[in-house]
Design an enzyme around this catalytic site. Structure first.
Site, PDB file in Angstrom:
ATOM      1  N   ASP A 268       0.839  -1.196   0.000  1.00 53.34           N
ATOM      2  CA  ASP A 268       0.000   0.000   0.000  1.00 53.34           C
ATOM      3  C   ASP A 268       0.875   1.247   0.000  1.00 53.34           C
ATOM      4  O   ASP A 268       1.728   1.414   0.869  1.00 53.34           O
ATOM      5  CB  ASP A 268      -0.907  -0.008   1.243  1.00 53.34           C
ATOM      6  CG  ASP A 268      -2.044   1.004   1.128  1.00 53.34           C
ATOM      7  OD1 ASP A 268      -2.359   1.424  -0.005  1.00 53.34           O
ATOM      8  OD2 ASP A 268      -2.605   1.378   2.168  1.00 53.34           O
TER       9      ASP A 268
ATOM     10  N   HIS B 233      -3.382  14.055   0.954  1.00 51.68           N
ATOM     11  CA  HIS B 233      -3.591  13.162   2.098  1.00 51.68           C
ATOM     12  C   HIS B 233      -2.383  13.210   3.040  1.00 51.68           C
ATOM     13  O   HIS B 233      -2.545  13.384   4.254  1.00 51.68           O
ATOM     14  CB  HIS B 233      -3.825  11.729   1.606  1.00 51.68           C
ATOM     15  CG  HIS B 233      -3.900  10.708   2.703  1.00 51.68           C
ATOM     16  ND1 HIS B 233      -4.908  10.692   3.643  1.00 51.68           N
ATOM     17  CD2 HIS B 233      -3.068   9.673   3.023  1.00 51.68           C
ATOM     18  CE1 HIS B 233      -4.709   9.682   4.488  1.00 51.68           C
ATOM     19  NE2 HIS B 233      -3.601   9.053   4.135  1.00 51.68           N
TER      20      HIS B 233
ATOM     21  N   GLU C 179     -10.431   4.052   4.073  1.00 51.15           N
ATOM     22  CA  GLU C 179      -9.523   4.785   3.185  1.00 51.15           C
ATOM     23  C   GLU C 179      -9.932   4.493   1.756  1.00 51.15           C
ATOM     24  O   GLU C 179      -9.931   3.336   1.320  1.00 51.15           O
ATOM     25  CB  GLU C 179      -8.056   4.380   3.422  1.00 51.15           C
ATOM     26  CG  GLU C 179      -7.510   4.916   4.744  1.00 51.15           C
ATOM     27  CD  GLU C 179      -6.001   4.761   4.903  1.00 51.15           C
ATOM     28  OE1 GLU C 179      -5.414   3.903   4.205  1.00 51.15           O
ATOM     29  OE2 GLU C 179      -5.422   5.503   5.709  1.00 51.15           O
TER      30      GLU C 179
ATOM     31  N   GLU D 285      -9.289   4.134  -1.841  1.00 49.87           N
ATOM     32  CA  GLU D 285      -8.085   3.897  -2.641  1.00 49.87           C
ATOM     33  C   GLU D 285      -8.451   3.160  -3.925  1.00 49.87           C
ATOM     34  O   GLU D 285      -9.541   2.616  -4.065  1.00 49.87           O
ATOM     35  CB  GLU D 285      -7.076   3.023  -1.872  1.00 49.87           C
ATOM     36  CG  GLU D 285      -6.711   3.575  -0.496  1.00 49.87           C
ATOM     37  CD  GLU D 285      -5.500   2.905   0.134  1.00 49.87           C
ATOM     38  OE1 GLU D 285      -4.764   2.192  -0.588  1.00 49.87           O
ATOM     39  OE2 GLU D 285      -5.297   3.099   1.345  1.00 49.87           O
TER      40      GLU D 285
ATOM     41  N   ASP E 271      -8.995   0.464   2.477  1.00 46.59           N
ATOM     42  CA  ASP E 271      -7.964   0.059   3.438  1.00 46.59           C
ATOM     43  C   ASP E 271      -8.434   0.472   4.833  1.00 46.59           C
ATOM     44  O   ASP E 271      -8.004   1.495   5.378  1.00 46.59           O
ATOM     45  CB  ASP E 271      -6.639   0.732   3.056  1.00 46.59           C
ATOM     46  CG  ASP E 271      -5.501   0.349   3.975  1.00 46.59           C
ATOM     47  OD1 ASP E 271      -5.533  -0.766   4.525  1.00 46.59           O
ATOM     48  OD2 ASP E 271      -4.583   1.172   4.135  1.00 46.59           O
TER      49      ASP E 271
ATOM     50  N   ARG F 276      -7.450   4.142  13.705  1.00 46.90           N
ATOM     51  CA  ARG F 276      -6.497   5.247  13.870  1.00 46.90           C
ATOM     52  C   ARG F 276      -5.829   5.279  15.235  1.00 46.90           C
ATOM     53  O   ARG F 276      -4.662   5.660  15.349  1.00 46.90           O
ATOM     54  CB  ARG F 276      -7.208   6.575  13.622  1.00 46.90           C
ATOM     55  CG  ARG F 276      -7.806   6.741  12.240  1.00 46.90           C
ATOM     56  CD  ARG F 276      -6.757   6.628  11.160  1.00 46.90           C
ATOM     57  NE  ARG F 276      -7.342   6.842   9.826  1.00 46.90           N
ATOM     58  CZ  ARG F 276      -6.702   6.567   8.702  1.00 46.90           C
ATOM     59  NH1 ARG F 276      -5.482   6.063   8.725  1.00 46.90           N
ATOM     60  NH2 ARG F 276      -7.285   6.773   7.537  1.00 46.90           N
TER      61      ARG F 276
ATOM     62  N   GLN G 154      -3.251   2.569  15.227  1.00 49.23           N
ATOM     63  CA  GLN G 154      -2.192   2.984  14.303  1.00 49.23           C
ATOM     64  C   GLN G 154      -1.280   4.041  14.931  1.00 49.23           C
ATOM     65  O   GLN G 154      -0.054   3.966  14.834  1.00 49.23           O
ATOM     66  CB  GLN G 154      -2.843   3.534  13.021  1.00 49.23           C
ATOM     67  CG  GLN G 154      -1.871   3.983  11.943  1.00 49.23           C
ATOM     68  CD  GLN G 154      -2.585   4.634  10.750  1.00 49.23           C
ATOM     69  OE1 GLN G 154      -3.807   4.649  10.669  1.00 49.23           O
ATOM     70  NE2 GLN G 154      -1.805   5.170   9.824  1.00 49.23           N
TER      71      GLN G 154
ATOM     72  N   LYS H 204      -4.037  -1.716  10.576  1.00 50.85           N
ATOM     73  CA  LYS H 204      -4.408  -1.813   9.160  1.00 50.85           C
ATOM     74  C   LYS H 204      -4.764  -3.229   8.725  1.00 50.85           C
ATOM     75  O   LYS H 204      -5.593  -3.403   7.827  1.00 50.85           O
ATOM     76  CB  LYS H 204      -3.220  -1.361   8.296  1.00 50.85           C
ATOM     77  CG  LYS H 204      -2.826   0.092   8.461  1.00 50.85           C
ATOM     78  CD  LYS H 204      -3.698   0.963   7.597  1.00 50.85           C
ATOM     79  CE  LYS H 204      -3.150   2.377   7.550  1.00 50.85           C
ATOM     80  NZ  LYS H 204      -3.994   3.230   6.711  1.00 50.85           N
TER      81      LYS H 204
ATOM     82  N   THR I 104      -8.925  -5.480   4.580  1.00 52.63           N
ATOM     83  CA  THR I 104      -8.856  -4.590   3.420  1.00 52.63           C
ATOM     84  C   THR I 104      -9.863  -5.143   2.422  1.00 52.63           C
ATOM     85  O   THR I 104      -9.837  -6.343   2.146  1.00 52.63           O
ATOM     86  CB  THR I 104      -7.437  -4.603   2.800  1.00 52.63           C
ATOM     87  OG1 THR I 104      -6.483  -4.241   3.802  1.00 52.63           O
ATOM     88  CG2 THR I 104      -7.324  -3.646   1.628  1.00 52.63           C
TER      89      THR I 104
ATOM     90  N   GLU J 197      -9.268  12.729   7.926  1.00 52.22           N
ATOM     91  CA  GLU J 197      -9.173  14.070   7.337  1.00 52.22           C
ATOM     92  C   GLU J 197     -10.515  14.793   7.350  1.00 52.22           C
ATOM     93  O   GLU J 197     -10.575  15.982   7.654  1.00 52.22           O
ATOM     94  CB  GLU J 197      -8.669  13.991   5.895  1.00 52.22           C
ATOM     95  CG  GLU J 197      -7.234  13.565   5.748  1.00 52.22           C
ATOM     96  CD  GLU J 197      -6.936  13.221   4.300  1.00 52.22           C
ATOM     97  OE1 GLU J 197      -6.756  14.137   3.490  1.00 52.22           O
ATOM     98  OE2 GLU J 197      -6.912  12.018   3.970  1.00 52.22           O
TER      99      GLU J 197
HETATM  100 MN    MN Z   1      -3.971   2.915   2.984  1.00 49.24          MN
END
Ligand code: MN
Length: 417
Positions: free
Chosen positions: A130, A137, A202, A204, A236, A240, A243, A256, A260, A367
């Site tokens: 990834d 971002h 996420e 992606e 993904d 948080r 993480q 993570k 996924t 975000e």
């Molecule tokens: Mn990611």
């Protein structure tokens, strides 16, 4: 070139004759698992086409790559075979071509309604990497984490990435269980082990590579796109709080790799060629091994939609575009293999969260809610900083042609306790 098919395909359908994404399916009525392409609301059975002799005179005639429970054998054949297959299938579907159009008994056996099949993971994924290719971002995350210079000094010089986990990649529709993990509790000044309180998505794009390179043989940037079989939507999922506590110094791990998700239809890179647009200017220019004579990206509209248990329909919470990405897929492949690392058929690479220049174009809740400080407002008076149990998060994406679309379908995950 204007293409028209004898099949009914609505202008807003993601699966036009210009697209022809590959997937793996089993008829609900029973029978072996096989490879097909989606067109309109139908799946075309490629295993049957192969057995009927439509790929005669090609490498596809001698190998049973479409009578497989995944796309790996087909991907391993490389770009010449992919292009050959695509041309043959597209030609068979043309309105002016009577071969399939007028063969009623074959048509009855070759097409399945999408509602009459079960879709499977399209690829047996060998490895997953990834990236972190969106400048918006990376800058936002740096600012949210309180760094004075949001971008680290290496970011403008190389596409940052981490090695993910292939084992926990799941299909569209798979419920996402809120993971437990270790995180720092500021009130106690100590770590605790508990369900994540900051579950995020996420937005992606993932892309499958093949046939790959031998160990010690980098893929030069000018040959990198030949190695891209096709693209999928990718979520993904991220915890948080886990993480933030675990990531220093080696990067993402348990925050993570609990899940996924990918979408079931693999859109061929060839289908995106009409939607090529110039890539963002890179300043400072990257080192020569990351420079390409022709720098383009793709105009892919992307959306994230959220539906809580109190809502009757999903609402968009982010609208962004693939073209905002700073580092291209070709640069990601060239960088990944620049030290001789070998990619293999069935490897999955992902772009990282795709955020745009405006607040509503951010590709994750971290975000959108600015680290949880500014929860987003939803219809009905609800707010969200992060995902709650019962929330349903859907990603979708498409390229808009004149009167048709080349789209990815959708990718949904329901959050469960
Ligand atoms: Mn990611």
């Amino acid at each position: 070139m204007k293409l028209d098919t004898f099949l009914p395909v609505a202008p807003e359908s993601h699966f036009s004759i210009y697209n022809l994404p590959y997937g793996v399916f089993t008829p609900l009525a029973g029978g072996p698992t096989r490879v097909g392409v989606a067109i309109g609301n139908l799946v075309l059975d490629l295993a049957l086409l192969q057995k009927t002799g439509f790929f005669a005179g090609t490498v596809l005639a001698e190998t049973a790559v479409f009578s497989q429970p995944n796309l790996n054998a087909f991907i391993a054949l490389g770009a010449a075979a992919w292009n050959r297959a695509r041309t043959i299938i597209q030609t068979l579907l043309l309105r002016e071509n009577p071969t399939l159009r007028d063969n009623i008994s074959l048509r009855q056996r070759a097409f399945w309604p999408l509602s009459a099949v079960r879709l499977h993971m399209p690829v047996q994924i060998s490895e997953y990497t990834d990236f972190y290719a969106s400048k918006e971002h990376a800058s936002n995350v740096g600012a949210i984490f309180g760094r004075e210079t949001p971008l680290l000094e290496n970011w403008l010089h190389l596409p940052i990435a981490y090695h993910g986990r292939a084992s926990s990649i799941v299909m569209d529709g798979t419920p996402i269980r809120r993971p437990r993990g270790q995180r720092f509790d500021p009130d106690r000044g100590a770590p605790i082990f508990a369900p994540t309180a900051e579950l995020d998505f996420e937005l992606e794009i993932g892309f499958f590579v093949g046939p790959g390179n031998s160990l010690g043989q980098p893929i030069p940037i000018e040959r990198a796109e030949e190695q891209i079989f096709g693209l999928v939507l990718l979520n993904d999922w991220s915890a948080r709080d886990i993480q933030r506590w675990e990531y220093r110094p080696l990067g993402p791990f348990l925050g993570k790799n609990f899940a996924t998700s990918i979408s079931p239809w693999v859109v061929p890179l060839a289908a995106l060629q009409p939607f090529r647009v110039p890539a963002p200017v890179q300043e400072p220019p990257p080192l020569p091994y990351l420079q390409s004579a022709s720098r383009w990206t793709y105009d892919i509209h992307l959306e994230a939609r959220l539906q809580t248990t109190q809502m009757t329909t999903a609402v968009p919470i982010s609208r962004t575009n693939f073209r905002y990405l700073y580092w291209s897929m070709a640069q990601q492949i060239a960088h990944h293999t620049s030290n001789g690392c070998n990619l293999r058929a069935g490897d999955l690479l992902a772009t990282g969260t795709i955020s745009g220049p405006t607040p509503d174009s951010a590709g994750c809740l971290l975000e959108l809610s600015w680290g949880g400080a500014r929860p987003i407002a939803l219809p009905g008076g609800e707010t969200r900083a992060y995902l709650q149990n019962g929330d349903r998060l859907t990603l979708t994406g498409w390229c808009q042609g004149e009167g048709y679309r080349v789209g990815f379908g959708s990718l949904t995950g329901l959050i469960i306790a």
